[in-house]
Motif scaffolding. Structure first.
Motif, short mmCIF file in Angstrom:
data_model
loop_
_atom_site.label_atom_id
_atom_site.label_comp_id
_atom_site.label_asym_id
_atom_site.label_seq_id
_atom_site.Cartn_x
_atom_site.Cartn_y
_atom_site.Cartn_z
N GLN A 196 0.80 -1.22 0.00
CA GLN A 196 0.00 0.00 0.00
C GLN A 196 0.84 1.28 0.00
O GLN A 196 0.30 2.39 -0.12
N SER A 197 2.14 1.18 0.21
CA SER A 197 3.08 2.32 0.12
C SER A 197 2.79 3.43 1.13
O SER A 197 3.06 4.60 0.85
N VAL A 198 2.24 3.09 2.28
CA VAL A 198 2.00 4.08 3.33
C VAL A 198 2.29 3.46 4.69
O VAL A 198 2.21 2.24 4.87
N SER A 199 2.64 4.31 5.65
CA SER A 199 2.77 3.89 7.05
C SER A 199 2.76 5.14 7.93
O SER A 199 2.88 6.26 7.43
N TYR A 200 2.62 4.91 9.23
CA TYR A 200 2.53 6.00 10.21
C TYR A 200 3.50 5.76 11.35
O TYR A 200 3.91 4.62 11.63
N ALA A 201 3.82 6.83 12.06
CA ALA A 201 4.52 6.72 13.34
C ALA A 201 4.08 7.88 14.21
O ALA A 201 3.91 9.00 13.73
N VAL A 202 3.88 7.60 15.50
CA VAL A 202 3.62 8.65 16.49
C VAL A 202 4.92 8.91 17.24
O VAL A 202 5.54 7.96 17.75
N LEU A 203 5.34 10.17 17.29
CA LEU A 203 6.59 10.56 17.92
C LEU A 203 6.28 11.37 19.18
O LEU A 203 5.62 12.40 19.10
N GLN A 204 6.77 10.89 20.32
CA GLN A 204 6.54 11.58 21.60
C GLN A 204 7.88 12.12 22.12
O GLN A 204 8.82 11.35 22.32
N PHE A 205 7.92 13.42 22.31
CA PHE A 205 9.14 14.11 22.75
C PHE A 205 8.93 14.73 24.12
O PHE A 205 8.30 15.79 24.23
N PRO A 206 9.40 14.10 25.19
CA PRO A 206 9.39 14.81 26.47
C PRO A 206 10.26 16.07 26.38
O PRO A 206 10.95 16.30 25.38
N ASN A 207 10.24 16.87 27.43
CA ASN A 207 11.02 18.11 27.45
C ASN A 207 12.49 17.83 27.12
O ASN A 207 13.08 16.87 27.61
N SER A 208 13.07 18.67 26.28
CA SER A 208 14.51 18.64 25.98
C SER A 208 14.99 17.29 25.47
O SER A 208 16.03 16.78 25.90
N THR A 209 14.25 16.68 24.55
CA THR A 209 14.67 15.40 23.98
C THR A 209 14.80 15.51 22.46
O THR A 209 14.24 16.42 21.84
N VAL A 210 15.53 14.57 21.89
CA VAL A 210 15.85 14.63 20.47
C VAL A 210 15.59 13.28 19.81
O VAL A 210 15.76 12.23 20.44
#
Length: 204
Positions: free
Chosen positions: A79-93
């Motif tokens: 299907q050529s698609v995908s997702y990701a949820v990115l969670q960034f706490p304070n001061s993270t990379v």
């Protein structure tokens, strides 16, 4: 003149062919059902519930990625698609990395993020995103995301143009492999002791 025109047409055809094979391969059916599928094929196969774990859950204390790619969601195959949820706490990379098989479209849902990518001429493109902003990372280029805010976490949703975009972490691929320390020291114009210190920091 005719031969020049034919040559140009040949070049355009080759370029078009390269573009057409640059992403996931096309499939010859509506979807791909894995041979190990258990039970009848119904709407459950096309539903991914893995993100439910994020609903009302406490925010993580370290940077976290939750993926809905082909490995987690087999219905995405072809299907050529995908997702990701990115969670960034304070001061993270999210450290510099690449996705060799897909571009990435990041939608910032909460907080702010400093993002950027480096093109093939080593030019850095950066932006500070605010809630509601969207940023595109071109396929295969090194990029990063950084929540500089010391008080407010950030939440983003990334869409990829592949069911299996792949991730190559620059720090890990360079320093957490068996590349010779002396080769790395020469490459980074430093000494072996510095390389070993970086390696020990990444392995902790």
């Amino acid at each position: 003149m005719a031969s020049t025109k034919n040559f140009v047409l040949l070049l355009v055809s080759c370029a078009t062919l390269q573009i057409s094979i640059a992403g996931d391969p096309d499939i010859l059916s509506d979807f791909i059902v894995p041979p190990v599928l258990k039970g009848p094929l119904d709407g459950n196969f096309f539903t991914f519930t893995g993100m439910r774990a994020l609903v009302n859950a406490p925010f993580p204390t370290t940077f976290k990625v939750t993926k809905a790619a082909m490995a987690e969601f087999p219905a995405l195959n072809g299907q050529s698609v995908s997702y990701a949820v990115l969670q960034f706490p304070n001061s993270t990379v999210n450290p510099p990395h690449t996705h060799p098989r897909a571009s990435e479209l990041l939608f910032l849902l909460m907080g702010s993020l400093e993002v950027g990518f480096v093109d093939t001429t080593n030019k850095l493109f950066t932006q500070t995103l605010q809630q509601g902003d969207i940023f595109v990372f071109p396929k295969g280029l090194v990029h990063f995301q950084f929540n500089r805010d010391a008080n407010i976490p950030a939440l983003a949703l990334s869409a990829f143009g592949s069911a299996n975009a792949g991730t190559v972490s620059v720090p890990n691929s360079v320093f957490n492999t068996t590349i010779d320390d002396q080769a790395l020291a020469l490459s980074f114009k430093t000494d072996v002791a510095t390389i070993q210190k970086i390696k020990s920091g990444l392995s902790g």
